[in-house]
Design a protein around this motif. Structure first.
Motif, PDB file in Angstrom:
ATOM      1  N   GLU A  78       0.829  -1.201   0.000  1.00 59.23           N
ATOM      2  CA  GLU A  78       0.000   0.000   0.000  1.00 59.23           C
ATOM      3  C   GLU A  78       0.867   1.256   0.000  1.00 59.23           C
ATOM      4  O   GLU A  78       2.072   1.210   0.282  1.00 59.23           O
ATOM      5  CB  GLU A  78      -0.919   0.003   1.223  1.00 59.23           C
ATOM      6  N   HIS A  79       0.247   2.365  -0.289  1.00 55.49           N
ATOM      7  CA  HIS A  79       0.918   3.656  -0.270  1.00 55.49           C
ATOM      8  C   HIS A  79      -0.071   4.715   0.198  1.00 55.49           C
ATOM      9  O   HIS A  79      -1.287   4.530   0.136  1.00 55.49           O
ATOM     10  CB  HIS A  79       1.470   4.019  -1.646  1.00 55.49           C
ATOM     11  N   GLY A  80       0.451   5.830   0.646  1.00 52.89           N
ATOM     12  CA  GLY A  80      -0.388   6.944   1.048  1.00 52.89           C
ATOM     13  C   GLY A  80      -0.705   7.832  -0.147  1.00 52.89           C
ATOM     14  O   GLY A  80      -0.338   7.534  -1.288  1.00 52.89           O
ATOM     15  N   PRO A  81      -1.390   8.943   0.065  1.00 50.99           N
ATOM     16  CA  PRO A  81      -1.685   9.871  -1.034  1.00 50.99           C
ATOM     17  C   PRO A  81      -0.403  10.497  -1.569  1.00 50.99           C
ATOM     18  O   PRO A  81       0.550  10.733  -0.818  1.00 50.99           O
ATOM     19  CB  PRO A  81      -2.604  10.908  -0.381  1.00 50.99           C
ATOM     20  N   TRP A  82      -0.397  10.745  -2.856  1.00 49.08           N
ATOM     21  CA  TRP A  82       0.798  11.323  -3.470  1.00 49.08           C
ATOM     22  C   TRP A  82       0.987  12.775  -3.079  1.00 49.08           C
ATOM     23  O   TRP A  82       2.121  13.280  -3.123  1.00 49.08           O
ATOM     24  CB  TRP A  82       0.707  11.205  -4.992  1.00 49.08           C
ATOM     25  N   LEU A  83      -0.082  13.473  -2.707  1.00 47.44           N
ATOM     26  CA  LEU A  83       0.001  14.861  -2.267  1.00 47.44           C
ATOM     27  C   LEU A  83      -0.616  14.985  -0.885  1.00 47.44           C
ATOM     28  O   LEU A  83      -1.600  14.300  -0.576  1.00 47.44           O
ATOM     29  CB  LEU A  83      -0.723  15.796  -3.241  1.00 47.44           C
ATOM     30  N   THR A  84      -0.055  15.846  -0.060  1.00 41.22           N
ATOM     31  CA  THR A  84      -0.628  16.107   1.253  1.00 41.22           C
ATOM     32  C   THR A  84      -1.919  16.903   1.099  1.00 41.22           C
ATOM     33  O   THR A  84      -2.237  17.412   0.013  1.00 41.22           O
ATOM     34  CB  THR A  84       0.358  16.881   2.129  1.00 41.22           C
ATOM     35  N   CYS A  85      -2.667  17.027   2.187  1.00 45.84           N
ATOM     36  CA  CYS A  85      -3.929  17.780   2.134  1.00 45.84           C
ATOM     37  C   CYS A  85      -3.677  19.224   1.709  1.00 45.84           C
ATOM     38  O   CYS A  85      -4.424  19.793   0.914  1.00 45.84           O
ATOM     39  CB  CYS A  85      -4.617  17.727   3.497  1.00 45.84           C
TER      40      CYS A  85
ATOM     41  N   GLU B 282      -5.047  21.072  -1.716  1.00 52.97           N
ATOM     42  CA  GLU B 282      -5.818  22.313  -1.675  1.00 52.97           C
ATOM     43  C   GLU B 282      -5.151  23.384  -2.520  1.00 52.97           C
ATOM     44  O   GLU B 282      -5.830  24.146  -3.232  1.00 52.97           O
ATOM     45  CB  GLU B 282      -5.955  22.788  -0.231  1.00 52.97           C
ATOM     46  N   HIS B 283      -3.821  23.440  -2.467  1.00 48.19           N
ATOM     47  CA  HIS B 283      -3.088  24.411  -3.297  1.00 48.19           C
ATOM     48  C   HIS B 283      -3.309  24.131  -4.779  1.00 48.19           C
ATOM     49  O   HIS B 283      -3.539  25.063  -5.570  1.00 48.19           O
ATOM     50  CB  HIS B 283      -1.599  24.344  -2.954  1.00 48.19           C
ATOM     51  N   LEU B 284      -3.271  22.856  -5.169  1.00 46.13           N
ATOM     52  CA  LEU B 284      -3.507  22.494  -6.560  1.00 46.13           C
ATOM     53  C   LEU B 284      -4.935  22.828  -6.980  1.00 46.13           C
ATOM     54  O   LEU B 284      -5.167  23.328  -8.096  1.00 46.13           O
ATOM     55  CB  LEU B 284      -3.229  21.005  -6.762  1.00 46.13           C
ATOM     56  N   ARG B 285      -5.900  22.586  -6.095  1.00 45.07           N
ATOM     57  CA  ARG B 285      -7.290  22.902  -6.412  1.00 45.07           C
ATOM     58  C   ARG B 285      -7.467  24.396  -6.647  1.00 45.07           C
ATOM     59  O   ARG B 285      -8.161  24.821  -7.581  1.00 45.07           O
ATOM     60  CB  ARG B 285      -8.206  22.438  -5.279  1.00 45.07           C
ATOM     61  N   ARG B 286      -6.842  25.220  -5.815  1.00 42.21           N
ATOM     62  CA  ARG B 286      -6.941  26.668  -5.974  1.00 42.21           C
ATOM     63  C   ARG B 286      -6.289  27.129  -7.286  1.00 42.21           C
ATOM     64  O   ARG B 286      -6.791  28.038  -7.958  1.00 42.21           O
ATOM     65  CB  ARG B 286      -6.301  27.370  -4.781  1.00 42.21           C
ATOM     66  N   LEU B 287      -5.171  26.505  -7.627  1.00 40.66           N
ATOM     67  CA  LEU B 287      -4.507  26.866  -8.875  1.00 40.66           C
ATOM     68  C   LEU B 287      -5.373  26.510 -10.083  1.00 40.66           C
ATOM     69  O   LEU B 287      -5.447  27.275 -11.055  1.00 40.66           O
ATOM     70  CB  LEU B 287      -3.156  26.143  -8.976  1.00 40.66           C
TER      71      LEU B 287
END
Length: 291
Positions: free
Chosen positions: A83-90, A94-99
């Motif tokens: 398994e692995h965690g998310p590739w981006l932190t929360c 959020e920064h990517l969503r805003r961009l």
């Protein structure tokens, strides 16, 4: 290797990884070429090297089936998942969503036919940089995981998935609109984020270099069939739980693990294989077996 000066002529660069046979121990090698690549605003030098390597000895490790999924990245037939965690932190998400919202506003304000503004170009570069960070983390996890699997198992059995067909859009046409379009779009993004094809590509050359073999088997029915009794019923699977619908069996467990065991047992119906030919013949001769 990240370049410091992308202009023509002499330039300096920073070493970020050793070159096999050139900058670290092992068989001597030589550099035969290089190319300059730009990725997400950063320049990289990719070297091509040549070296002599001994012929691999046939891998004596066990055989394993691997089911690639969304909820569980890699489920192994021996019951040990990867398994692995998310590739981006929360915060990064959020920064990517805003961009992305910012770029949508800038595109809406752009006059049709006019060149892309510097502000919009800068926003695009920031989005590309964030997505490149996620991809680098995904590739890093895939490399580490496939190296461990190739070193542990002599024969790795995977499904022969048609990933391109699985990722097709569900929008349909005006006359025949699709169903659950938003859900299918989310599933397509999840499949793309897992990069199932790249995982198998890495496994193929790493197992071959270690004397092992990657075998591809037919995909239909592996997630709906009980590995213990062979009863096939779509109702047996409920999310991540598998409960055999045959009352005479009644096996219950993780659905992805059950699928991985079916994949391992299907090694006798090989679609294709890459690696040691002797191991390929052994895998073809092996009869299906229960866990």
């Amino acid at each position: 290797m990240r370049s410091i000066c992308p202009r023509p002529g002499g330039c300096g660069f920073r070493w970020t990884k050793d070159l096999p046979g050139v900058t670290k121990g092992g068989p001597a090698g030589r550099i035969t070429g290089a190319r300059l690549v730009k990725q997400a605003g950063a320049w990289h030098i990719v070297f091509r090297t040549e070296r002599q390597v001994p012929a691999p000895v046939r891998h004596s490790g066990p055989q394993v089936g691997i089911d690639r999924g969304i909820n569980l990245a890699l489920a192994l037939s021996d019951g040990t998942p990867r398994e692995h965690g998310p590739w981006l932190t929360c915060g990064e998400k959020e920064h990517l969503r805003r961009l992305e919202k910012k770029s949508a506003r800038q595109r809406a304000a752009r006059t049709p036919g006019r060149p892309t503004s510097k502000r919009l170009t800068r926003t695009y570069d920031q989005i590309a940089k964030a997505r490149a960070t996620a991809k680098r983390r995904a590739v890093d996890w895939q490399h580490k995981t496939t190296t461990e699997l190739a070193g542990t198992f002599g024969v790795v059995v995977v499904e022969d998935l048609k990933i391109t067909n699985m990722g097709r859009s569900a929008t349909g046409t005006v006359e025949r609109p699709g169903r659950n379009v938003r859900q299918k779009a989310g599933l397509n993004r999840a499949i793309s984020g897992e990069a199932w094809g790249r995982t198998v590509t890495l496994l193929e050359y790493k197992t071959r270099d270690r004397g092992g073999l990657v075998v591809k088997v037919p995909a239909p029915g592996t997630s709906q069939t009980c590995h213990r009794c062979g009863h096939r019923d779509p109702a047996s699977r409920d999310g991540t739980r598998f409960s055999c619908a045959d009352p005479r069996c009644g096996w219950t467990g993780h659905a992805d693990t059950n699928a991985a065991i079916n994949i391992r047992n299907a090694a006798g119906t090989v679609v294709s294989g890459r690696g040691d030919l002797g191991a390929a013949r052994s895998a073809k001769r092996q009869p299906p077996r229960a866990a």
